[in-house]
Structures are given as structure tokens and as C-alpha cells.
Design an enzyme around this catalytic site. Structure first.
Site, PDB file in Angstrom:
ATOM      1  NE  ARG A   1      -3.323  -5.354   5.133  1.00 28.64           N
ATOM      2  CZ  ARG A   1      -4.456  -5.080   5.272  1.00 28.64           C
ATOM      3  NH1 ARG A   1      -5.541  -4.859   5.829  1.00 28.64           N
ATOM      4  NH2 ARG A   1      -5.350  -4.215   4.438  1.00 28.64           N
TER       5      ARG A   1
ATOM      6  CE1 TYR B   1      -0.653 -13.985   0.114  1.00 27.29           C
ATOM      7  CE2 TYR B   1      -0.392 -11.776   1.168  1.00 27.29           C
ATOM      8  CZ  TYR B   1      -0.394 -12.439  -0.532  1.00 27.29           C
ATOM      9  OH  TYR B   1       0.565 -11.736  -0.841  1.00 27.29           O
TER      10      TYR B   1
ATOM     11  CE  LYS C   1       0.032  -3.094   6.262  1.00 31.76           C
ATOM     12  NZ  LYS C   1       0.468  -2.085   5.696  1.00 31.76           N
TER      13      LYS C   1
ATOM     14  CG  HIS D   1      -0.226   2.043   6.323  1.00 32.90           C
ATOM     15  ND1 HIS D   1      -1.147   1.462   5.696  1.00 32.90           N
ATOM     16  CD2 HIS D   1       1.330   1.387   5.996  1.00 32.90           C
ATOM     17  CE1 HIS D   1      -1.150   0.939   4.707  1.00 32.90           C
ATOM     18  NE2 HIS D   1       0.550   0.509   4.614  1.00 32.90           N
TER      19      HIS D   1
ATOM     20  CB  SER E   1      -3.732  -1.838   1.594  1.00 35.15           C
ATOM     21  OG  SER E   1      -3.417  -2.146   2.958  1.00 35.15           O
TER      22      SER E   1
ATOM     23  CB  CYS F   1      -3.446   3.496  -2.700  1.00 38.38           C
ATOM     24  SG  CYS F   1      -4.621   3.047  -2.752  1.00 38.38           S
TER      25      CYS F   1
ATOM     26  CG  ASP G   1       3.471  -0.587   4.445  1.00 39.98           C
ATOM     27  OD1 ASP G   1       2.555  -0.647   3.752  1.00 39.98           O
ATOM     28  OD2 ASP G   1       3.019  -2.377   5.433  1.00 39.98           O
TER      29      ASP G   1
ATOM     30  NE  ARG H   1       0.941  -7.562  -0.910  1.00 41.17           N
ATOM     31  CZ  ARG H   1       1.326  -5.967  -0.595  1.00 41.17           C
ATOM     32  NH1 ARG H   1       1.891  -5.810  -0.084  1.00 41.17           N
ATOM     33  NH2 ARG H   1      -0.318  -5.453  -0.885  1.00 41.17           N
TER      34      ARG H   1
HETATM   35  P1  GTP Z   1       1.138  -2.039   0.488  1.00 40.58           P
HETATM   36  O1  GTP Z   1       2.057  -2.897   0.460  1.00 40.58           O
HETATM   37  O2  GTP Z   1      -0.504  -2.472  -0.091  1.00 40.58           O
HETATM   38  O3  GTP Z   1       0.587  -0.849   1.546  1.00 40.58           O
HETATM   39  O4  GTP Z   1       1.413  -1.032  -1.346  1.00 40.58           O
HETATM   40  P2  GTP Z   1       1.765   0.324  -1.568  1.00 40.58           P
HETATM   41  O5  GTP Z   1       0.823   1.502  -1.422  1.00 40.58           O
HETATM   42  O6  GTP Z   1       3.117  -0.109  -1.310  1.00 40.58           O
HETATM   43  O7  GTP Z   1       1.166   0.684  -3.091  1.00 40.58           O
HETATM   44  P3  GTP Z   1       2.204   0.091  -4.632  1.00 40.58           P
HETATM   45  O8  GTP Z   1       3.455   1.109  -4.455  1.00 40.58           O
HETATM   46  O9  GTP Z   1       3.092  -1.617  -4.217  1.00 40.58           O
HETATM   47  O10 GTP Z   1       1.629  -0.268  -5.915  1.00 40.58           O
HETATM   48  C1  GTP Z   1       0.594  -0.828  -6.019  1.00 40.58           C
HETATM   49  C2  GTP Z   1       0.240  -0.469  -7.117  1.00 40.58           C
HETATM   50  O11 GTP Z   1       0.020   0.886  -7.930  1.00 40.58           O
HETATM   51  C3  GTP Z   1       0.307  -0.946  -7.882  1.00 40.58           C
HETATM   52  O12 GTP Z   1       0.471  -1.729  -9.253  1.00 40.58           O
HETATM   53  C4  GTP Z   1       1.586  -0.366  -9.138  1.00 40.58           C
HETATM   54  O13 GTP Z   1       1.703  -0.435 -10.323  1.00 40.58           O
HETATM   55  C5  GTP Z   1       0.472   0.990  -8.854  1.00 40.58           C
HETATM   56  N1  GTP Z   1       1.109   2.067  -8.792  1.00 40.58           N
HETATM   57  C6  GTP Z   1       1.581   2.505  -7.858  1.00 40.58           C
HETATM   58  N2  GTP Z   1       2.495   4.275  -8.305  1.00 40.58           N
HETATM   59  C7  GTP Z   1       1.219   4.416  -9.017  1.00 40.58           C
HETATM   60  C8  GTP Z   1       1.301   5.561  -9.942  1.00 40.58           C
HETATM   61  O14 GTP Z   1       1.665   6.912  -9.904  1.00 40.58           O
HETATM   62  N3  GTP Z   1      -0.069   5.988 -10.173  1.00 40.58           N
HETATM   63  C9  GTP Z   1      -0.373   4.909 -11.600  1.00 40.58           C
HETATM   64  N4  GTP Z   1      -1.206   4.379 -12.042  1.00 40.58           N
HETATM   65  N5  GTP Z   1      -0.075   3.077 -10.486  1.00 40.58           N
HETATM   66  C10 GTP Z   1       0.637   3.017  -9.159  1.00 40.58           C
HETATM   67  C1  SPV Z   2      -0.700  -3.346   3.351  1.00 42.87           C
HETATM   68  O1  SPV Z   2      -2.280  -4.439   2.763  1.00 42.87           O
HETATM   69  O2  SPV Z   2      -1.223  -2.575   3.487  1.00 42.87           O
HETATM   70  C2  SPV Z   2       0.167  -4.557   3.359  1.00 42.87           C
HETATM   71  C3  SPV Z   2       0.161  -5.624   2.833  1.00 42.87           C
HETATM   72  O3  SPV Z   2       1.299  -3.299   3.134  1.00 42.87           O
HETATM   73  S1  SPV Z   2      -0.058  -6.775   4.079  1.00 42.87           S
HETATM   74  O4  SPV Z   2       1.343  -6.824   4.978  1.00 42.87           O
HETATM   75  O5  SPV Z   2      -0.338  -8.188   3.546  1.00 42.87           O
HETATM   76  O6  SPV Z   2      -0.341  -5.878   4.905  1.00 42.87           O
HETATM   77 MN    MN Z   3       0.410  -1.713   3.489  1.00 45.46          MN
END
Ligand code: GTP
Ligand code: SPV
Ligand code: MN
Length: 586
Positions: A67, A195, A204, A224, A246, A248, A273, A364
Site C-alpha cells: 500500500r 496491489y 481498505k 481494522h 498491518s 502485526c 482483518d 501475500r
Molecule cells: P495485515 O494483513 O497486513 O493487516 O497483517 P496482520 O496483522 O494480519 O499480520 P500477520 O498475522 O500476517 O503477521 C505478520 C507477521 O508477523 C508475520 O511474519 C508473522 O509471522 C509475524 N507474527 C504474527 N504473530 C506473531 C507473534 O505472536 N510473535 C511474533 N514474534 N511474530 C508474529
Molecule cells: C494491510 O496492510 O493492513 C493489509 C494488506 O491488510 S492490504 O490489503 O494491502 O492493505
Molecule cells: Mn490489514
């Protein structure tokens, strides 16, 4: 005459001048044509049909991999209504400037008209959108991420009750890339990017930026947030929603395999999400997941961190910017296998270590939600699920304890409003910089964030049984920079304490920032975390919080008159609590 949709399609075709117009019905047959079109375009590849049936790899333009917040604008009539945290462009200026880019942008291409429902088709909480796009990849993604095609047309009928979103790849020139939200018109214009959140306009742009505006006008919430159900021994399920910025950990938390499964604690996925929430007859907030798929971060995803998604993405999945093995299987860092010889990197190059990560850090997968083994039986319930806890969190290497509970709703709003997190690869720009990201909505709030805080405070009064508010941090590090907490499936131990607090059990200790688990209150059997690490994880150090209070004050001052005074009062109370602690020590 024509319906409002027909009129908008005609008008758009006059502007963008496509070779042909196609109304998408969402059928299997149509999807096969979209996938074939993607492959013909040269940037998409069918994966191993035995091990990954009906899966495709798409390589986006290397200048277009995340993004782009710097070219995302809120086009409200008044600048103050976009507020200090959003980019703003005047609606007329936006229409002229970006209209010129759309002019003829679809020449020689097909214009796809994609009607979609955000949320369960029969839910009163759901909403309708129509995306016009010239990208077959976007169509194929929208088919997974939303209820798309005929189901949506049937619900829409001849009404004009939909959020229009116009998207074109145009020439993918970053200089001519814009993501525009018109909050008064409830309109989206996005150009120059193919993307994720820039191009899948239901996500979003609609479900957060436009929906946050609708939610404030109509008295509900668009956040979110992931949505999960925590099953406890005896089978009762308690629902929680969590807002992390994002990349996290939302997807991972929502899909976790619980480390306490043998004790009867299990996690069910409702959404990963976004949450749309309205007050139910029982006085609780009821949440639906407006999406129908997961657009998840690939790197770091493996059979130990997220086994559920590893099962889910073995079929009908689109991969974007991951690497590919000679067996035509997807590969990324953190998949828990060594990079095989002959790996092809995300840009399509023969890969070796000198080339950096083989998969882009923001690569992704797009996978249908119902393929997740952890999918909740309630995930498409029209009435949604009642939310008992809100959880805020982010990446804080030093500051925030593993978990704490706010004193009450108003304090909880303060906790959300003062959230901060270290930036990730999900956004174009520098990674690892701490930035304030209230409620994880900094890039997604479609109006003045001061008014958004006011809306949160009002919801606390309007909802008879609002959720309890917590804050978590899985990312605290020790002096050597290592994570103190193992995370992933072990996070259920924190969810269990949250559940106990919701139920009025669970021992806690009061600190200036809120309640942390009392010693022994977290279930830690079978976990490899030392007593010292636990101590550090739960520590609230006044010396660390002092600069945080200053940073918060500075952030709040941006909002001027639009900042609710309740938040300043909370800030003063927090400072006083810290003063009392330090004077008690000296
Ligand atoms: P968006 O789709 O961008 O909104 O991201 P999200 O908040 O869904 O994050 P996601 O669960 O995909 O995790 C993002 C990254 O953080 C990945 O590389 C995970 O491996 C890492 N991660 C997730 N949970 C944990 C955790 O509990 N501990 C650690 N150390 N890393 C984590
Ligand atoms: C985020 O960045 O919070 C996402 C991925 O969930 S995107 O759809 O590219 O915004
Ligand atoms: Mn997100």
C-alpha cells in the site's frame, strides 16, 4: 433511463474508453477465463496442479508491492474533515487531476464490472459495492475476498445502494498513482497500482475508509480488527476483536492453533482483518467479517506459526510476489524448509542468497476463508457474533507489557488512541520506525481522527454492554534483541486471562497503565519462558513511560479543538498515577 449502476458504468466507459465491458457473474467458468487471462498477460503462472490445485502465482510490478499511503487521499470538501493524520485533496482538484489519468486509461482493455457484497449476503450489517477495474487479477482476488457476482446483483436489484469504486492499472507509473476516497459522495477512485489494499477496493478503501464514515453517520463501527472465538472447557465460545497495525499478527492470532488445546481452549476464526459492528438486541456489539477470504502475509507463515493457513492454502489460492520452486510450488522465508536449488525469486529471477529475500517481505496469499480448518461455524452468521473484548496491540520492542486491561471504556479509548507500533513491510517506506497508529486505523480512518475518537467515546455510551478493552504486545525484546515471548499458538495463554477477566475471574495487579496479570495468573505450564523473562514481559517501567507520555501529548496536540477533552483528562490521570508511583518509591 437505466439503473444507477448502468448509468455509472456508461459514464465510466465514456471516460476510460475500454475495448469492451464485461459484467462479472462470479461463476466458475468466468473465473477460469480470468485466470487464463492473467496467465496470458505473462505475469501470472499456474502452480503445481497436483500439490497446489487451482493455485496461481502473480508477480506484480516491482514498483508496486505494498500500500502507498503517501498517495492515499481523503477528498472531503473541507480539509479539516480529513484531519491532521490524512492526506487531503479538494474533490474538484482530485476529479480534474486524476480524471485526466483515467481518461482513456482502459484503451484496448476489458472493463470488468464487479458487483460485490461485503459481509454475509443476508446480513443487515453487510454492505454493497461495485468495483470497475481493468485488471483480471483484481477480479480473481475480489472473487475470493468478497461475495461477488450474481449473489451481489441479486441483492442489489435496480437500487443505487452501493459504494462505487473505479480502478485502473493505467500505466502503473508511481508518479501517476492515486488512491482517493470521497467521503461525502461515498466514492472511491484508485489508479496506477494493482496491489492489495490499493486495488481490491472492497477492502481498505470501502470496508475501512468509506465504512468508517458511514459508521459514524449511522452509529456503528468499522474497524481494522480480526474477530475470533475462544472456546473454553465445556464448549462455551467467547468472541473477541483485536486491532493490530498491518503485519502485526492479526491473521496469525485469528487462526492460531491453541497451545492449550489439551486443556479445552481452542480458537475459532471469524475474520482476520476487518470488523463491522452494530449493537444487537442483547445490548452487545455484534461483529461480522465483511470479507470472504484472507489476504495474508506469506513470510513468517509456516506449519509451526500458522498450521491452519498452511492447510487452507493448498488449493484455490492466489499467491502474489512469493518465490517458486522448480516443482512449481510457492516458497517464502519462514516456510520452515530450506530454499531449494533452482528457486525462482519473486521478480522471476534465478535466485541465490546474494539477491536478498526470495519472496518479497510483503508477499501475500489470497485464500477463501472457508478453507481454513479453524473457520468458525458462525463466520457467516447474518447476526454476527457478540464481542466481549477489544484487544489493541502493536510492535513495541521495549515499552508495552505482554498484556494489560484498561480501567474502563473511556480509559480503553485512550489506550487505543495512544497506540504506536514499529512500521512493517506492508507499507511502502522505512521499516521499524515507531509511529502513532491509533486503533491501527491511522491509514484507514476516512475522516478527522479527533472526530473518530469522539465517535468511540459515544459508542461507549450508546452500547449497553460494551466490550472490555485490553492491550497486548507479542513483540517485546530482551537486551540482545530477541523476542521475550514465543508468540503464535502460545498467545492463547493471554487470551485465556482476558476471558477470565471478562468473566470477572482472573487475578490482576494494578499499575498506572491498567491491570496486568498477577503473578501466577497466566497459565504457563509447558512453556519455555524463564521467570526473569516473564518479569520483564509484565514490567511497567515509569522511566520508559515518561517519553511515551511526552510523545502522546505531542500527538494529541495535532488535533487542536477536535480532540475530545476526555482524552486529555485520561492523559492527566495517567501522569498523576505515574507521579504517585515514583513518589512512593523515593
Ligand atoms: P495485515 O494483513 O497486513 O493487516 O497483517 P496482520 O496483522 O494480519 O499480520 P500477520 O498475522 O500476517 O503477521 C505478520 C507477521 O508477523 C508475520 O511474519 C508473522 O509471522 C509475524 N507474527 C504474527 N504473530 C506473531 C507473534 O505472536 N510473535 C511474533 N514474534 N511474530 C508474529
Ligand atoms: C494491510 O496492510 O493492513 C493489509 C494488506 O491488510 S492490504 O490489503 O494491502 O492493505
Ligand atoms: Mn490489514
Amino acid at each position: 433511463m437505466g439503473t444507477p449502476l448502468e448509468k455509472w458504468v456508461e459514464e465510466t466507459a465514456r471516460l476510460t474508453k475500454p475495448e469492451r465491458v464485461l459484467f462479472c457473474d462470479g461463476s466458475e467458468e468466468e473465473n477460469r477465463r480470468m485466470l487464463a487471462e492473467m496467465v496470458r498477460g505473462g505475469d501470472s503462472f499456474e502452480l503445481n496442479e497436483k500439490t497446489y490445485p487451482n493455485c496461481y502465482l502473480h508477480r506484480s510490478n516491482p514498483n508496486d508491492v505494498a500500500r502507498t499511503e503517501q498517495v492515499t487521499f481523503i477528498c472531503s470538501a473541507k480539509k479539516e474533515d480529513a484531519g491532521p493524520t490524512n492526506n487531503w485533496m479538494a474533490p474538484e482538484e482530485a476529479k480534474t487531476k486524476v480524471g485526466a489519468i483515467f481518461d482513456g486509461a482502459m484503451r484496448g482493455r476489458t472493463m470488468y464490472v464487479v458487483p460485490y457484497v461485503m459481509g454475509p449476503v443476508k446480513s443487515p450489517i453487510s454492505g454493497m459495492g461495485v468495483e470497475i477495474t481493468d485488471s483480471a487479477y483484481v477480479v480473481a482476488n475480489m472473487r475470493i475476498m468478497s461475495r461477488m457476482g450474481k449473489v451481489a446483483m441479486d441483492r442489489l436489484g435496480s437500487s443505487g445502494e452501493f459504494v462505487p469504486g473505479l480502478h485502473s492499472l493505467a500505466d502503473l507509473n508511481p508518479e501517476r498513482r492515486f488512491v482517493l476516497q470521497f467521503p461525502e459522495e461515498k466514492l472511491i477512485w484508485s489508479v496506477g497500482s494493482g496491489y492489495g489494499g490499493n486495488a481490491l477496493l472492497g477492502k481498505k478503501c470501502y470496508a475501512l475508509r468509506i465504512a468508517s464514515v458511514l459508521a459514524r453517520e449511522q452509529g456503528w463501527m468499522a474497524e481494522h480488527m480480526l474477530i475470533l472465538g475462544l472456546e473454553s472447557p465445556g464448549g462455551k465460545v467467547t468472541y473477541m476483536a483485536a486491532a493490530f497495525p498491518s503485519a502485526c499478527g492479526k491473521t496469525n492470532l485469528a487462526m492460531m492453533v491453541s497451545a492449550l488445546e489439551s486443556q479445552g481452549y481452542r480458537v475459532w476464526t471469524v475474520g482476520d482483518d476487518i470488523a463491522w459492528m452494530k449493537t444487537g438486541a442483547d445490548g452487545q456489539l455484534h461483529a461480522i467479517n465483511p470479507e470472504a477470504g484472507f489476504f495474508g502475509v506469506a513470510p513468517g507463515t509456516g506449519k509451526h506459526t500458522n498450521p491452519n493457513v498452511m492447510v487452507a492454502l493448498r488449493k484455490n489460492t492466489l499467491f502474489t510476489n512469493v518465490a517458486m520452486t522448480p516443482e512449481r510450488e510457492p516458497w517464502w522465508e519462514g516456510m520452515e524448509s530450506d530454499p531449494p536449488a533452482g528457486l525462482i525469486g519473486w521478480k522471476g529471477e534465478a535466485w541465490d542468497k546474494s539477491k536478498g529475500p526470495a519472496a518479497h517481505p510483503n508477499s501475500r496469499y489470497t485464500v477463501p476463508a472457508n478453507q481454513a480448518p479453524s473457520i468458525s461455524p458462525k463466520w457467516d452468521a447474518p447476526e454476527g457474533v457478540p464481542i466481549s473484548a477489544f484487544i489493541f496491540g502493536g510492535r513495541r520492542a521495549r515499552l508495552a507489557p505482554l498484556v494489560y486491561e484498561s480501567f474502563d471504556w473511556q480509559h480503553g479509548v485512550y489506550v487505543g488512541a495512544t497506540m504506536a507500533s514499529e512500521t512493517t513491510a506492508a507499507i511502502t517506506g522505512k521499516v521499524g520506525v515507531t509511529r502513532r497508529d491509533p486503533m491501527a486505523m491511522l491509514p484507514f480512518c476516512g475522516y478527522n481522527m479527533g472526530d473518530y475518537f469522539r465517535h468511540w467515546l459515544e459508542m461507549g455510551k450508546r452500547v449497553p454492554r460494551p466490550p472490555k478493552v485490553f492491550h497486548v504486545n507479542w513483540f517485546r525484546r530482551n537486551a540482545d534483541g530477541k523476542f521475550l515471548w514465543p508468540g503464535f499458538g502460545e498467545n492463547v495463554r493471554v487470551l485465556k486471562w482476558i476471558l477470565e477477566r471478562v468473566e470477572g475471574r482472573g487475578e490482576a495487579e494494578e499499575t498506572p497503565i491498567g491491570y496486568v496479570p498477577a503473578r501466577g495468573a497466566l497459565t504457563l505450564d509447558g512453556i519455555k519462558v524463564s521467570a526473569e523473562a516473564m518479569e520483564e514481559l509484565l514490567r511497567v517501567n515509569p522511566a520508559d513511560w515518561e517519553p511515551e507520555l511526552t510523545a502522546t501529548k505531542e500527538f494529541f496536540s495535532k488535533f487542536g479543538e477536535r480532540l475530545p477533552r476526555e482524552l486529555l483528562e485520561e492523559h492527566t490521570r495517567l501522569s498523576r498515577r505515574f507521579d504517585r508511583v515514583s513518589s512512593a518509591r523515593t
